[in-house]
Design a protein around this motif. Sequence first.
Motif, short mmCIF file in Angstrom:
data_model
loop_
_atom_site.label_atom_id
_atom_site.label_comp_id
_atom_site.label_asym_id
_atom_site.label_seq_id
_atom_site.Cartn_x
_atom_site.Cartn_y
_atom_site.Cartn_z
N SER A 125 1.76 7.18 -4.26
CA SER A 125 0.56 7.59 -3.53
C SER A 125 0.11 8.95 -4.05
O SER A 125 0.92 9.72 -4.55
CB SER A 125 0.83 7.67 -2.03
OG SER A 125 1.68 8.77 -1.74
N GLN B 276 -7.06 1.79 -3.02
CA GLN B 276 -6.38 2.29 -1.83
C GLN B 276 -5.72 1.11 -1.14
O GLN B 276 -6.15 -0.02 -1.27
CB GLN B 276 -7.38 2.95 -0.88
CG GLN B 276 -8.14 4.09 -1.50
CD GLN B 276 -7.25 5.25 -1.88
OE1 GLN B 276 -6.24 5.51 -1.22
NE2 GLN B 276 -7.60 5.95 -2.94
N ARG B 277 -4.69 1.41 -0.36
CA ARG B 277 -4.06 0.33 0.42
C ARG B 277 -5.09 -0.20 1.41
O ARG B 277 -5.81 0.55 2.03
CB ARG B 277 -2.86 0.87 1.19
CG ARG B 277 -1.70 1.22 0.34
CD ARG B 277 -0.48 1.46 1.23
NE ARG B 277 0.55 2.18 0.56
CZ ARG B 277 1.47 1.62 -0.21
NH1 ARG B 277 1.45 0.33 -0.41
NH2 ARG B 277 2.39 2.33 -0.80
N GLU B 278 -5.09 -1.51 1.52
CA GLU B 278 -5.99 -2.13 2.50
C GLU B 278 -5.29 -2.07 3.87
O GLU B 278 -4.10 -2.33 3.96
CB GLU B 278 -6.29 -3.57 2.11
CG GLU B 278 -7.08 -3.63 0.82
CD GLU B 278 -7.45 -5.04 0.45
OE1 GLU B 278 -8.19 -5.68 1.23
OE2 GLU B 278 -7.03 -5.49 -0.60
N THR B 279 -6.06 -1.72 4.87
CA THR B 279 -5.47 -1.67 6.20
C THR B 279 -5.36 -3.09 6.74
O THR B 279 -6.25 -3.92 6.54
CB THR B 279 -6.31 -0.80 7.16
OG1 THR B 279 -7.64 -1.34 7.17
CG2 THR B 279 -6.34 0.63 6.69
N PRO C 279 -7.49 -3.63 -3.40
CA PRO C 279 -6.31 -4.23 -4.04
C PRO C 279 -6.36 -5.75 -4.11
O PRO C 279 -5.90 -6.34 -5.09
CB PRO C 279 -5.16 -3.74 -3.17
CG PRO C 279 -5.65 -2.43 -2.64
CD PRO C 279 -7.13 -2.65 -2.39
N THR D 165 -5.55 -8.27 -7.91
CA THR D 165 -4.24 -8.90 -8.03
C THR D 165 -4.23 -9.98 -9.11
O THR D 165 -3.19 -10.30 -9.64
CB THR D 165 -3.78 -9.53 -6.71
OG1 THR D 165 -4.76 -10.48 -6.29
CG2 THR D 165 -3.57 -8.47 -5.65
#
Length: 156
Positions: free
Chosen positions: A76, A147-150, A45, A49
């Motif tokens: 999701s 995917q969401r970044e941790t 992500p 941006t």
Amino acid sequence: MSRVPDPLIIGRVIGEVVDNFFPSVKITVTYNSNKQVANGHELMPALITGRPRVEIGGDDMRPSYTLIMTDPDAPSPSDPYLREHLHWMVTDIPGTTDASFGEFPRLQFRGRQTVRPPSSRDCFNTRRFSADNGLGLPVAAVYFNAQRETAARSRR
């Protein structure tokens, strides 16, 4: 001879977002001046941006195009209740365009405004929008997964 499966079918873009079509125009989407989007690849992500650079190729400058970016499994994949979320749209793009589109905090309608703006970004339907505005089948498509970044865990 084995046939290579179409990544647009594997990624369920064809079927869930648009009907089957024959690509007739080349589209190239690049982020950060060097990361070209390839069907089915995963992009972080943070990389996406910024503004994408979109090149639409063709031999004829007469047609104009509508470019739509949606998230078909928002928010999701396990709970896509906003399916499809419309991120942005640009209309009346002339053929053989090499353009950089800005960040899209809201919908951008350019030129003749030949399409009617959607009533909502959530629960947008590309197939229905195209039919309602007489756009026909797509001429090109490209998709990626993000995917969401941790978050980094701090050490104590």
